[in-house]
Design an enzyme around this catalytic site. Structure first.
Site, PDB file in Angstrom:
ATOM      1  N   HIS A  46      40.034  25.024  50.287  1.00  0.00           N
ATOM      2  CA  HIS A  46      40.781  26.369  50.675  1.00  0.00           C
ATOM      3  C   HIS A  46      42.423  26.273  50.966  1.00  0.00           C
ATOM      4  CE1 HIS A  46      37.261  28.332  52.475  1.00  0.00           C
ATOM      5  NE2 HIS A  46      36.765  27.156  52.424  1.00  0.00           N
ATOM      6  N   HIS A  50      43.445  30.565  46.708  1.00  0.00           N
ATOM      7  CA  HIS A  50      41.812  30.061  46.633  1.00  0.00           C
ATOM      8  C   HIS A  50      41.041  31.338  46.502  1.00  0.00           C
ATOM      9  CE1 HIS A  50      42.488  30.135  50.834  1.00  0.00           C
ATOM     10  NE2 HIS A  50      41.383  30.286  50.893  1.00  0.00           N
ATOM     11  N   ASP A  52      37.557  32.434  48.236  1.00  0.00           N
ATOM     12  CA  ASP A  52      36.380  32.517  48.976  1.00  0.00           C
ATOM     13  C   ASP A  52      35.025  32.775  48.512  1.00  0.00           C
ATOM     14  OD1 ASP A  52      38.091  31.347  50.882  1.00  0.00           O
ATOM     15  OD2 ASP A  52      38.064  33.065  52.211  1.00  0.00           O
ATOM     16  N   HIS A  56      31.646  30.604  52.971  1.00  0.00           N
ATOM     17  CA  HIS A  56      32.590  30.271  53.957  1.00  0.00           C
ATOM     18  C   HIS A  56      32.341  30.604  55.476  1.00  0.00           C
ATOM     19  CE1 HIS A  56      36.388  29.556  55.609  1.00  0.00           C
ATOM     20  NE2 HIS A  56      36.863  30.674  55.282  1.00  0.00           N
ATOM     21  N   HIS A 156      36.082  38.983  57.359  1.00  0.00           N
ATOM     22  CA  HIS A 156      35.468  38.328  55.998  1.00  0.00           C
ATOM     23  C   HIS A 156      34.115  38.708  56.045  1.00  0.00           C
ATOM     24  CE1 HIS A 156      38.558  34.927  56.521  1.00  0.00           C
ATOM     25  NE2 HIS A 156      38.099  34.762  55.222  1.00  0.00           N
ATOM     26  N   GLU A 168      42.895  34.193  48.468  1.00  0.00           N
ATOM     27  CA  GLU A 168      43.764  34.207  49.531  1.00  0.00           C
ATOM     28  C   GLU A 168      44.784  33.309  49.101  1.00  0.00           C
ATOM     29  OE1 GLU A 168      40.808  34.277  53.718  1.00  0.00           O
ATOM     30  OE2 GLU A 168      41.154  32.519  52.615  1.00  0.00           O
TER      31      GLU A 168
END
Length: 210
Positions: A46, A50, A52, A56, A156, A168
């Site tokens: 992370h 990056h 996700d 996660h 999320h 992100e």
């Protein structure tokens, strides 16, 4: 004519990491043998810019290789929320009328801050539900987290539940609001909950034939 914007964070020892946690810092170990130099890297998946993966935040969720590269290469739209404080809500997003299958990148005041700000701008839960209702394909943001201070991480989880990709750690300071062609290439990792990525935005038309 075309212009390329590199909207990725540089990775180096001492870089900005989430909550300034020392354990999230990358580590470089270089060894030399005569004229040969080799470097080992210790890197949180992370770290920096990056992508996700559902794992996660979702127990038994899919890992990073489940995200098809075709879904990370294509048109996107940068929306300017640099005047927003706190969180980007449904009300903010409705003004831009996001469309089905659009990949939306959220530009905020985060892009103008080098140090980690614990009060970074994020996507609120109702904003995530709105984007899910609009059936966007992905959401990128210029903070190291798409949300904060929301028990249970509903932003999320809402996005993952609707198979919306999350990027992100973008750097959008020099990118005007508008439409671009995005190339987001995570490392080809297997079985992880995220992957660092090099993300570029292309403005204009590429000369494919010469």
């Amino acid at each position: 004519m075309y212009k390329i914007y590199d909207v990725s964070m540089s990775i180096f020892e001492g870089m900005t990491v989430y909550k300034n946690k020392a354990e999230k810092q990358p580590r470089f170990e270089r060894s030399t043998n005569n004229y040969v130099s080799e470097t080992k890297i210790q890197l949180d998946v992370h770290c920096g810019t990056h992508v996700d993966a559902p794992l996660h935040m979702v127990p038994e969720g899919e890992t990073i290789e489940s995200i098809a590269l075709e879904n990370l290469v294509g048109p996107c739209r940068v929306l300017d929320f640099t005047d927003v404080t706190g969180a980007i809500s449904r009300e903010h997003l409705e003004q831009h009328q996001p469309r089905q299958d659009e990949f939306i990148l959220l530009k905020t005041s985060n892009s103008y801050q080098e140090a980690f700000n614990p009060d970074f701008i994020y996507l609120a839960e109702d904003g995530a539900h709105y984007l899910a209702d609009q059936k966007v394909s992905g959401v990128g943001i210029d903070s190291l987290g798409v949300e904060r201070s929301q028990p249970g991480h509903p932003t999320h989880k809402t996005l993952f539940q609707h198979e919306i990709i999350i990027i992100e750690g973008l750097r959008l300071k020099d990118v005007p609001e508008g439409r671009y062609f995005m190339v987001a290439t995570p490392l080809k990792l297997i079985g992880t909950d995220a992957s660092p990525a090099r993300v570029i935005l292309i403005e204009g038309t590429l000369p494919l034939d010469k």
